[in-house]
Design a protein around this motif. Structure first.
Motif, PDB file in Angstrom:
ATOM      1  N   SER A  87       9.717   5.210   4.770  1.00  0.00           N
ATOM      2  CA  SER A  87      10.531   3.685   5.991  1.00  0.00           C
ATOM      3  C   SER A  87       9.935   3.295   5.848  1.00  0.00           C
ATOM      4  O   SER A  87      10.854   1.804   5.877  1.00  0.00           O
ATOM      5  N   SER A  88       8.862   2.639   5.198  1.00  0.00           N
ATOM      6  CA  SER A  88       8.374   1.468   5.476  1.00  0.00           C
ATOM      7  C   SER A  88       9.661   0.209   4.336  1.00  0.00           C
ATOM      8  O   SER A  88      10.484  -0.745   4.148  1.00  0.00           O
ATOM      9  N   MET A 118      -0.680   0.732   5.524  1.00  0.00           N
ATOM     10  CA  MET A 118       0.215   0.346   5.338  1.00  0.00           C
ATOM     11  C   MET A 118       1.390   0.019   5.463  1.00  0.00           C
ATOM     12  O   MET A 118       2.615  -1.122   5.451  1.00  0.00           O
ATOM     13  N   LEU A 119       2.022   0.014   7.284  1.00  0.00           N
ATOM     14  CA  LEU A 119       3.057  -0.049   7.652  1.00  0.00           C
ATOM     15  C   LEU A 119       2.831  -1.421   7.634  1.00  0.00           C
ATOM     16  O   LEU A 119       3.892  -2.870   7.891  1.00  0.00           O
ATOM     17  N   HIS A 120       1.770  -2.089   8.020  1.00  0.00           N
ATOM     18  CA  HIS A 120       1.563  -3.693   8.195  1.00  0.00           C
ATOM     19  C   HIS A 120       1.088  -4.627   7.129  1.00  0.00           C
ATOM     20  O   HIS A 120       2.063  -5.905   6.873  1.00  0.00           O
ATOM     21  N   LEU A 151       0.697  -1.364   0.063  1.00  0.00           N
ATOM     22  CA  LEU A 151      -0.466  -0.104   0.003  1.00  0.00           C
ATOM     23  C   LEU A 151       0.786   1.814   0.040  1.00  0.00           C
ATOM     24  O   LEU A 151       1.962   1.107   0.485  1.00  0.00           O
ATOM     25  N   TYR A 152       0.219   2.495  -0.089  1.00  0.00           N
ATOM     26  CA  TYR A 152       0.975   3.346  -0.821  1.00  0.00           C
ATOM     27  C   TYR A 152       0.250   4.722   0.420  1.00  0.00           C
ATOM     28  O   TYR A 152      -0.968   4.789   0.646  1.00  0.00           O
ATOM     29  N   VAL A 153       0.818   5.418   1.243  1.00  0.00           N
ATOM     30  CA  VAL A 153       0.863   6.345   1.952  1.00  0.00           C
ATOM     31  C   VAL A 153       1.947   7.609   1.637  1.00  0.00           C
ATOM     32  O   VAL A 153       3.140   7.894   2.412  1.00  0.00           O
ATOM     33  N   GLY A 154       0.833   9.182   0.972  1.00  0.00           N
ATOM     34  CA  GLY A 154       2.150   9.834   0.248  1.00  0.00           C
ATOM     35  C   GLY A 154       1.787  11.158   1.286  1.00  0.00           C
ATOM     36  O   GLY A 154       0.723  11.226   1.910  1.00  0.00           O
ATOM     37  N   GLY A 155       3.156  12.633   1.178  1.00  0.00           N
ATOM     38  CA  GLY A 155       1.922  13.462   1.387  1.00  0.00           C
ATOM     39  C   GLY A 155       3.132  13.881   2.405  1.00  0.00           C
ATOM     40  O   GLY A 155       3.838  13.199   3.114  1.00  0.00           O
TER      41      GLY A 155
END
Length: 242
Positions: free
Chosen positions: A155-156, A108-110, A91-95
């Motif tokens: 970071s992930s 996302m980290l999971h 998954l992706y989390v940006g911004g």
């Protein structure tokens, strides 16, 4: 046609679209039977309709602990063996971090870290017993550069890159190769979460990879002689490096 993977069984997570689909199609083109692992039933059905009996669909939600734990047993039940695992789902989390939803960060980290570690851990006894195997993990260019517009995602990938390199050193003595592919931006659904200005800039400058190009590099990595490990390939559109 090159049949480098003839007689082999591969499993690819997140294989109904994007890099996972491109990886699966590259493996299929090389003669492998491929277990397609995804929660998207329609995407899996479309792949099976296109590729026929060489495809074994396995619908799983890897964020569910019980379903994640069942991955390797289900693959072995369906295919009898596993030569190649491509742990690709992510998954992706940006911004800006201050704007990120904390539940989205957890998911996302999971998926990007915990699930990958558990999938790799679960396949190791089978590969160790056979004295051979290939494990490939989808990392990112973000694992090699502190990308300022995606601190959570980057970071992930830094974490999983460390996992790949340390695990590789533990298991090479068993004939198991572990490597990571680290693409720059690829034209997949994950980019829907990119900051709009960055996505527009990348599109305008031609700074996006096609998933099929990633599939070609995956084939290269997996077809090296057994005494050689390609531990990490960083690939990007040339314009992205300007």
């Amino acid at each position: 046609m090159n049949q480098a993977f003839q007689g082999k069984v591969a499993a690819v997570t997140g294989s109904a679209s994007g890099i996972g689909r491109a990886s699966a199609e590259a493996l299929l083109a090389g003669g492998a039977r491929v277990v397609l692992v995804d929660r998207d039933a329609a995407g899996l059905a479309a792949m099976q309709a296109q590729h026929g009996d060489a495809v074994i669909p396995l619908q799983l939600d890897l964020l569910d602990a019980a379903q994640c734990k069942s991955l390797v047993p289900r693959v072995l039940e369906l295919a009898g063996r596993l030569d190649i695992l491509h742990a690709n789902a992510g998954l992706y989390v940006g911004g800006d971090l201050v704007d990120a939803d904390t539940d989205a960060i957890d998911r996302m980290l999971h998926l990007n870290i915990n699930v990958v570690m558990k999938n790799v851990r679960d396949v190791l006894p089978h590969m160790i017993a056979r004295g051979s195997g290939d494990i490939l993990v989808t990392s990112s260019l973000a694992a090699h550069y502190p990308t300022p517009w995606e601190p959570v995602y980057a970071s992930s990938k830094w974490a999983i890159d460390c996992f790949v390199q340390t695990t590789r050193r533990q298991v090479f003595k068993h004939g198991i190769r572990v490597g990571a592919i680290s693409p720059g931006p690829v034209m997949t659904g994950l980019l829907a979460d990119w900051p709009a200005d960055k996505l527009a800039e990348a599109r305008a400058s031609g700074s996006l990879l096609d998933p099929a190009e990633v599939g070609e590099v995956i084939t290269f990595m997996l077809t090296r002689p057994r005494g050689m490990t390609i531990r990490d390939v960083v690939m990007m559109p040339s314009n992205f490096d300007l």
